[in-house]
Every structure is written in structure tokens, then in C-alpha cells.
Write an enzyme that holds these catalytic residues in place. Sequence first.
Site, PDB file in Angstrom:
ATOM      1  N   CYS A   2       0.831  -1.203   0.000  1.00  0.00           N
ATOM      2  CA  CYS A   2       0.000   0.000   0.000  1.00  0.00           C
ATOM      3  C   CYS A   2       0.862   1.248   0.000  1.00  0.00           C
ATOM      4  O   CYS A   2       2.063   1.205   0.265  1.00  0.00           O
ATOM      5  CB  CYS A   2      -0.899   0.033   1.237  1.00  0.00           C
ATOM      6  SG  CYS A   2      -1.864  -1.465   1.497  1.00  0.00           S
ATOM      7  N   ARG A  16      -5.017   6.829   1.068  1.00  0.00           N
ATOM      8  CA  ARG A  16      -4.096   5.769   0.672  1.00  0.00           C
ATOM      9  C   ARG A  16      -4.605   4.990  -0.530  1.00  0.00           C
ATOM     10  O   ARG A  16      -5.788   5.054  -0.908  1.00  0.00           O
ATOM     11  CB  ARG A  16      -3.907   4.823   1.856  1.00  0.00           C
ATOM     12  CG  ARG A  16      -5.193   4.157   2.352  1.00  0.00           C
ATOM     13  CD  ARG A  16      -5.392   2.732   1.940  1.00  0.00           C
ATOM     14  NE  ARG A  16      -4.367   1.850   2.407  1.00  0.00           N
ATOM     15  CZ  ARG A  16      -4.306   1.323   3.637  1.00  0.00           C
ATOM     16  NH1 ARG A  16      -5.257   1.600   4.517  1.00  0.00           N
ATOM     17  NH2 ARG A  16      -3.340   0.486   3.969  1.00  0.00           N
TER      18      ARG A  16
END
Length: 332
Positions: A2, A16
Site C-alpha cells: 500500500c 491511501r
Amino acid sequence: MCTSISYTNQVHFFGRNLDLEIDYPISVVITPRNYEFKFRDTDDLKSHYAMIGVGIVEANYPLYFDGCNEKGLGMAGLAFFGMAQYNDVKEGKTNLASFEFMPYILGKCASVEEAKKELENINITKENFAPQMPASELHWIIADKTSAITVEITAEKGMVVYDNPYGVMTNCPDFEYQSTNLSYYVNLSGGLVPIRFAPDPVGLKEYSRGTGTIGLPGGTDSVSRFVRTAFTKMNSTLKKGIENETDYYNNVSEFFHILSNVQQVSGESEVKPGEYELTQYTDCIDTDHGILYYNTYFNPSINAVDMNKENLDGSEIIAYKGVKTFQTNWQN
């Protein structure tokens, strides 16, 4: 894997990319002030700041991947596989399982400085949410309008809290390595650069625009994504300040563009034979106003949920299922 960023241009935006081979049934989850958080090894949190984020609800418990509270503090947990090392319960400490960490910080802290004070006595334990849901190996970014920190727990160093001046986090290796590694790229530039090959570069010509970015890594690995995201975010030249609605939404769009530079396409990163990591969703939380914008892999259209349209004094979790099917705006 991520990538997360904290981005402030008058308004603070936090969010994110969630990159995984697993298609989680994600929702935008709002936890009002009077939902009671029951913790395994520390006192329950009966009332707290309201929060909004992306995650899943299991057994009436919000398992947040990322989120922010009504005071403007954002937090995200990212994979830290092979490095995260949680602990046994320790007497005299605020013992929190990894899945309890984000609700506790967002529930009690209005700023990064308040979070730092809480962290002085927090111990992250090995507790699993359920037998079939073991604790994820994570590290965390916590950010407000003016600063950001990274929190990591390893066997070698224990819990370390790093000031994060870049407002960027990816995955392994640790934040200390990621920060040092940026020094290898100090001569990259998003601007016009002269030919520096020699004092008198006879016969040398620029063959393309953007030659200042030659050497900027473009892989899907976590080190490449950290460098690329920091470079892109720190070189963004979007108009400074937000004077009107157009400026505001331009900033939301800019946030998505920054993270689109490190999104993963199915087929780029094989994690098991025939299984590929991809960007399941990207979110952008306006932490000043409690609005969460997001899109998903097959639905690049931006969706939004405003926490302030809900009863934030309630006691029941509110969840809006993530929209994953393709949507388009027909113009004829």
C-alpha cells in the site's frame, strides 16, 4: 502492499491506496461518538471522537484500514510483513491489539502531538481478532494538518516513532531506510534542467521533455513507490490555497493523481501463481470537513460520504458498501 499520503493545501487531505490480491468487501464506516469500543486488555472506550474511514465491520466491530476523526487526525495501517513484531501483554501499559490501535488513537487524540503522548505508554499485543482472522503485520502513519509520524514495532528496536516530514509511507523496509534512500535521488527535478553532462556538451540534445526525472523509479515495489510518491507529492505545483469550490475540488483531484502514480494494475505484481496484487481502492479524506472520497479498481468514478450528514451522537455503526461496479457520466 500500500501507499499512504498526508497532503495539505489549506485543507488537510489524508488517504491511501490499498494494494492487495484479496478483494475485501470494503465499506465506508462511520463510528459515532457513543459507540462503545470494547478492548481486550485495557479499559473500554465508552465515548470518543466520531470517526470515518474505510474498512470492514465484523461482529459489529469496525476494522479500519484507514480513517480520520472529527478533529482532523488521520491514521492508516499499512503492511509491514516480516518486520512487525507485536508483544505479550505488559503490566502497567495500555495494551492494545493491532486492530484496536487505530480506534483508540482516533477516539482519544485530536492531534499528532496528543498521539505522541499516548504512544509513550502503548503496547501493541499479539492478540488476534478471531481464530480465523490473525493479527496483520502493520506499521502506521498518523497525520494532522501540520505534521505526520510513522509508528513501527520491530524485534530489534521495539516501538519507534519517526517524524515523517514527507507525509508518505509505503511498506518494508523500515522508515529509517526509506528516508535514507531518498538521498540517492537528490538530483531529480520536475523543472527544466540544463544539460549537465559536460561543461561544453557539444552535440548533445534533449530528446524529450521531463529529462530531470530520468532515474525516478517506476516499479511496484515499496521502495520505488516511496520515492515516486514523495517526488510527485513534493513537486505538485497546484495553486496554493483554496479560495473557492473549484480550487477545493482541484485539490481532491490532485490527491487522486498523486496516488495514481503508484497504483497497481492486475498482472504487474504476482504474489502467488496466477494471483496478482492490484489497487483495490484509493481514498482521500478531507479531514477538515469529515468527507471521504474514494474510488475502486473497476469503478474509477469518485464517490463520497460526509460523516456530518449522520447522527454523530449515536451509538450504532454506520456503513456504506463500497461501489465496485463501473460507472460513467454519459454526455450524449
